[in-house]
Motif scaffolding. Structure first.
Motif, mmCIF file in Angstrom:
data_model
loop_
_atom_site.group_PDB
_atom_site.id
_atom_site.type_symbol
_atom_site.label_atom_id
_atom_site.label_comp_id
_atom_site.label_asym_id
_atom_site.label_seq_id
_atom_site.Cartn_x
_atom_site.Cartn_y
_atom_site.Cartn_z
ATOM 1 N N GLY A 204 0.911 -1.193 -0.192
ATOM 2 C CA GLY A 204 -0.129 0.035 0.105
ATOM 3 C C GLY A 204 0.885 1.141 -0.021
ATOM 4 O O GLY A 204 2.045 1.151 -0.226
ATOM 5 N N THR A 205 0.276 2.345 0.293
ATOM 6 C CA THR A 205 1.008 3.574 0.330
ATOM 7 C C THR A 205 1.736 3.547 1.591
ATOM 8 O O THR A 205 1.482 2.779 2.560
ATOM 9 C CB THR A 205 0.055 4.902 0.244
ATOM 10 O OG1 THR A 205 -0.883 4.435 1.207
ATOM 11 C CG2 THR A 205 -0.733 4.864 -1.032
ATOM 12 N N ALA A 206 2.780 4.481 1.588
ATOM 13 C CA ALA A 206 4.056 4.602 2.801
ATOM 14 C C ALA A 206 2.982 4.964 3.943
ATOM 15 O O ALA A 206 1.926 5.810 3.759
ATOM 16 C CB ALA A 206 4.818 5.627 2.311
ATOM 17 N N TYR A 207 3.247 4.349 4.913
ATOM 18 C CA TYR A 207 2.413 4.522 6.352
ATOM 19 C C TYR A 207 2.939 5.967 7.077
ATOM 20 O O TYR A 207 4.017 6.465 6.979
ATOM 21 C CB TYR A 207 2.762 3.628 7.445
ATOM 22 C CG TYR A 207 1.905 3.838 8.625
ATOM 23 C CD1 TYR A 207 0.887 3.696 8.596
ATOM 24 C CD2 TYR A 207 2.802 4.211 9.810
ATOM 25 C CE1 TYR A 207 -0.003 4.073 9.739
ATOM 26 C CE2 TYR A 207 2.053 4.527 11.038
ATOM 27 C CZ TYR A 207 0.547 4.293 11.124
ATOM 28 O OH TYR A 207 0.127 4.730 12.121
ATOM 29 N N GLU A 208 1.806 6.769 7.347
ATOM 30 C CA GLU A 208 2.085 8.109 7.577
ATOM 31 C C GLU A 208 1.449 8.068 9.152
ATOM 32 O O GLU A 208 0.108 7.795 9.365
ATOM 33 C CB GLU A 208 1.221 9.289 6.851
ATOM 34 C CG GLU A 208 1.257 10.571 7.481
ATOM 35 C CD GLU A 208 2.667 11.192 7.247
ATOM 36 O OE1 GLU A 208 3.014 11.781 7.935
ATOM 37 O OE2 GLU A 208 3.368 10.600 6.259
ATOM 38 N N PRO A 209 2.197 7.992 10.254
ATOM 39 C CA PRO A 209 1.993 7.903 11.351
ATOM 40 C C PRO A 209 0.641 8.832 12.037
ATOM 41 O O PRO A 209 0.600 10.001 11.443
ATOM 42 C CB PRO A 209 3.041 8.191 12.188
ATOM 43 C CG PRO A 209 4.175 7.845 11.350
ATOM 44 C CD PRO A 209 3.545 8.315 10.034
ATOM 45 N N CYS A 210 -0.255 8.365 12.526
ATOM 46 C CA CYS A 210 -1.625 8.987 12.929
ATOM 47 C C CYS A 210 -1.515 9.557 14.584
ATOM 48 O O CYS A 210 -2.371 10.019 15.102
ATOM 49 C CB CYS A 210 -2.860 8.257 12.952
ATOM 50 S SG CYS A 210 -3.011 6.793 14.049
ATOM 51 N N TYR A 211 -0.004 9.444 15.108
ATOM 52 C CA TYR A 211 -0.084 9.642 16.324
ATOM 53 C C TYR A 211 1.517 10.650 16.518
ATOM 54 O O TYR A 211 2.269 10.502 15.510
ATOM 55 C CB TYR A 211 0.313 8.515 17.274
ATOM 56 C CG TYR A 211 1.448 7.449 16.657
ATOM 57 C CD1 TYR A 211 2.780 7.702 16.971
ATOM 58 C CD2 TYR A 211 0.954 6.411 15.761
ATOM 59 C CE1 TYR A 211 3.654 6.810 16.524
ATOM 60 C CE2 TYR A 211 2.116 5.815 15.207
ATOM 61 C CZ TYR A 211 3.243 5.896 15.655
ATOM 62 O OH TYR A 211 4.230 5.090 15.118
ATOM 63 N N ARG A 212 1.702 11.330 17.594
ATOM 64 C CA ARG A 212 2.956 11.808 18.083
ATOM 65 C C ARG A 212 3.303 11.259 19.483
ATOM 66 O O ARG A 212 2.462 11.611 20.182
ATOM 67 C CB ARG A 212 3.081 13.070 17.713
ATOM 68 C CG ARG A 212 3.062 13.803 16.355
ATOM 69 C CD ARG A 212 3.192 15.269 16.437
ATOM 70 N NE ARG A 212 2.027 15.734 16.998
ATOM 71 C CZ ARG A 212 1.851 17.269 17.245
ATOM 72 N NH1 ARG A 212 2.782 18.011 16.635
ATOM 73 N NH2 ARG A 212 0.865 17.614 17.718
#
Length: 471
Positions: free
Chosen positions: A453-461
């Motif tokens: 899939g597309t590169a994972y973009e974190p939904c958290y910091r």
């Protein structure tokens, strides 16, 4: 049988009117009206989303909006007729049909969708979810499972819950099948979250073993909830599907019904499940209750479980490891250990006069049963501090992972991230560093999204301390 069937040339969709297969004969006019109501207070949107997930059984997508975008014209309607009900499907995925007939298993899962949505909406008053105490919420979970007719009496403890990721590697998937095969040879039934990967593998392995043992009436139970089912469509082996109203009641159903749990490699969802169960088992009132818990994977996954073990010990103390066993690369040893654990469960239930089919004795704190809405405010307000009781800290760690799951695959969570940016998670600096390391490992190992899939973009910091800058 289908009353009518019409394929849509070149579209990959069909329209059909079908008779429900088993377990759903009649509905009231009010129930039918609510299923057709497309307003915000109606049930039609929920029915459409869950039904499409069932009709795309076996899909590898983990985007809950992807299926609706692929089949934008899909619709479902429950019709009240003189001899019972019919289900009308419009522009449904063609993969659910063969030679003009809906696949029997998919028909049965559709019935489960209608059954559970109607039961929760009409038989459990909304106020019960907010006003019921701990015992009341357990009673709600019990009633939903009883209505689904999967609580079996006169059966010794034999239901093994298998947790793990939906996007595991092929090698890890084959290992889950090998463990399922060993469990099946020992005449054990399987319960999972009903999706692909580690939820499908044990069931697939068990089917072969059950066939070899000439065992009939096997149970391959899938327990899901509306926010998850669209992202993890039921796998084709599930023969008993239950849709619980939220993630907390889904988790309670697992631990109340299951007699032991095996955890395979996974991602944040699996970590959430681990922390939920350990938070319960660490509660002083559950100290004497036997509950076999095994972490297992192939030799190539040894480092994964070392990371999990290290994080759990750091966050909750070394004593937490007394509640689980790690077995690497030996499916038969996993099955033998589980059988020994189930014997302890059986003896304990006999001694305490508890039911085999539902673990009433297990104390689940009210905080574990209350639905967690993963808003930015709620995520930032988690109290991940060492000065808290073990089970309370485990509860908030579980909520942190639950929020990440929502940001990854649930519609409301994804929408919140799009509007307001990543969730912020803060707490004890040492725990935060360990959490950050664990989450980065999940990303590196592609355990957040399906490979390809597309590169994972974190939904958290993850923040390292109260005033630290986001990591």
């Amino acid at each position: 049988m289908n009353d009518s069937y019409a394929g849509q040339p070149g579209s990959g969709t069909v329209s059909a009117r079908i008779s429900p297969a088993g377990g759903l004969d009649i509905l009231s006019r009010n129930e039918v009206a609510r299923l057709r109501d497309a307003s915000s207070s109606g049930l039609h949107a929920l029915l459409r989303r869950c039904a499409l997930a069932v009709l795309t059984s076996g899909s590898l997508s983990d985007d809950p909006r992807g299926m609706l975008e692929q089949y934008p014209d899909f619709d479902i309607e429950v019709l009240q007729q003189e001899r019972g009900i019919k289900i009308e499907l419009k522009n449904a995925p063609a993969q659910a049909f063969v030679d003009g007939q809906i696949i029997r298993g998919i028909n049965e899962l559709l019935v489960a969708v209608v059954r559970d949505i109607v039961y929760v909406a009409t038989q459990i008053a909304p106020r019960e979810f907010t006003e019921a105490g701990s015992e009341g919420l357990t009673q709600i979970a019990f009633e939903i499972l009883r209505n689904a007719r999967i609580l079996r009496t006169h059966i010794d403890p034999n239901l093994v819950v298998c947790w793990g990721g939906h996007s595991i590697s092929r090698h890890e998937y084959d290992y889950t099948k090998a463990v399922g095969y060993q469990l099946g040879l020992r005449l054990l039934d399987i319960c999972t979250g009903c999706g692909p990967g580690a939820m499908k593998g044990p069931m697939k392995g068990a089917t072969i073993a059950h066939a070899k043992q000439r065992r009939r009436k096997n149970r391959y139970i899938g327990i899901t909830e509306p926010g998850i089912i669209a992202a993890e469509s039921p796998n084709p082996i599930v023969n008993h599907l239950v849709i619980m109203p939220d993630i907390e009641k889904r988790l309670e159903a697992f631990v109340r019904m299951g007699h032991g749990i095996i955890v395979f490699p996974g991602g944040v969802g699996t970590a959430e499940e681990i922390l939920y169960l350990l938070g319960i088992l660490l509660h002083p009132q559950n100290r004497e209750i036997p509950f076999p818990l095994i972490f297992s994977g192939p030799a190539s996954s040894a480092a994964y479980f070392e990371q999990i073990d290290r994080f759990l010990r750091l966050a909750l103390g070394d004593a937490v490891a007394e509640r689980y066993e790690i077995i690497i690369g030996d499916p038969a040893a996993v099955a033998r250990s589980m059988v020994r654990g189930l014997e302890k469960v059986r003896n304990y239930r006999l001694d305490t006069k508890d039911a085999f089919f539902f673990n009433w004795s297990l104390h689940i704190p009210y905080a574990f049963q209350q639905p967690f809405a993963p808003t930015h405010e709620a995520m930032a307000g988690l109290r991940i501090r060492r000065d808290r009781a073990q089970h309370e800290l485990a509860a908030d760690l579980r909520r942190a992972f639950s929020g990440i799951v929502a940001g990854n695959v649930k519609e409301e969570g994804m929408r919140a991230i799009e509007l307001h940016g990543p969730f912020r998670i803060d707490g004890d600096p040492e725990i935060m560093r360990a959490l950050d390391t664990l989450l980065k490992a999940f990303v590196d190992q592609q355990r957040m999204k399906l490979p390809g899939g597309t590169a994972y973009e974190p939904c958290y910091r993850v923040a390292h301390g109260e005033n630290a800058a986001p990591a």
